[in-house]
Write an enzyme that holds these catalytic residues in place. Sequence first.
Site: not given
Length: 406
Positions: A123, A200, A203, A226, A364
């Site tokens: 993203h 990252d 998620q 999140k 994004c």
Amino acid sequence: MEFNIDIIREDFPILKSTVHNRRLAYLDNAATTQKPVSVIESMDRVYRETNSNIHRGVHYLSDLTTRQYEDARETVRRFINARHDHEIIFTGGTTSGINLAAFSLGEKYVNKDDEIIISALEHHANIVPWQMLCERKKARLRIIPINDDGELITAEYEKLFSDRTRLVSLTHVANSIGTVNPVREMIAFAHERGVPVIIDGAQAVQHGKVDVQDLDADMYIFSGHKMYGPTGIGVLYGKESLLEDIPPYQTGGEMVDQVTFEKTTFNRLPFKFEAGTPNYIGAIGLGAALEYLEKTGLEEIAAYEKDLLEYATRRLSSVRGLHIFGNARNKISVISFVLEDIHPYDAGMVIDKFGIAVRTGTHCAQPVMDRFGIRGTIRASMAMYNTREEVDRLCEAIEKVKEMFG
């Protein structure tokens, strides 16, 4: 503990609300998750009972709030199995964490003509900071391609390495289509060539157990909001030796040791990277969120979401004219799809009228959309509190969308 969906839903007050006179079905969890009572109350309690700035005061309230903040840091350390609590840096979220990494690592390790590897699944937050670094240093990005199922082509990843490769930055899970990347193996490959890897995890951490020592990640970055925690708080985990070696990102109060007009020296870890007053109430709320996840059981959450993903994939795949993008063998509970000849925004607005929150657009992640030659998708991203009944309602709403625009 036994995974009881009814009890879990009771913990989230917003799930009792109605939207357009229909019971809310919240399927936009990749954008942000809802908050359990324990998180809301933990933050409310600080504001009502103990609020005071941390690390500076000698009075009772400051000491109490400081201890709560540092307890939250220890909770994060335990949650991701970091070796030391000073390897846990509180940030404003994933974006600010990746910007910190790009600046500080770039200042130390990247020079003209060097190369940084990212993937086609990133993203924007894991693209733009590296682009800015490359512009500043006259370096260049190299991109790992994906196949038609939305999986990284690891053979191509290996070909991208050269004697100019300085860093790799990868998403653990793609926010747009749910692909879970084989980061453990990709980190090992990079390390064999002496290249550090930043992951990252925005998620990933809410969907199952993440062990940063087992992954051997040099940095692992994620957001609180999140994973059922508050907004404005995130975490950058970094190996102690790496954090000691790189310069600070933002400067100001608390991150300094000695300041004179001639020279400034910097504080020890983790404070070297936490300039100014941190979001201490957010950190305390994040600690409460992680305790909630631990209490619920990460393995149980992963198993429940896997079952829900399989059910939703079967149901949505049976809808005529619906095409799913992202069919990776290993993915989390995200389904990104389009409806033939219907713009995602139009579909999303109609679905909203049925009390169902989904996300529409590029998420994004415009390069992912470009790879598939589409202008965007409708994304249903499910969390531990979603149900099969909500998936059925989504399918019914989609049929209504088709009737209206067909």
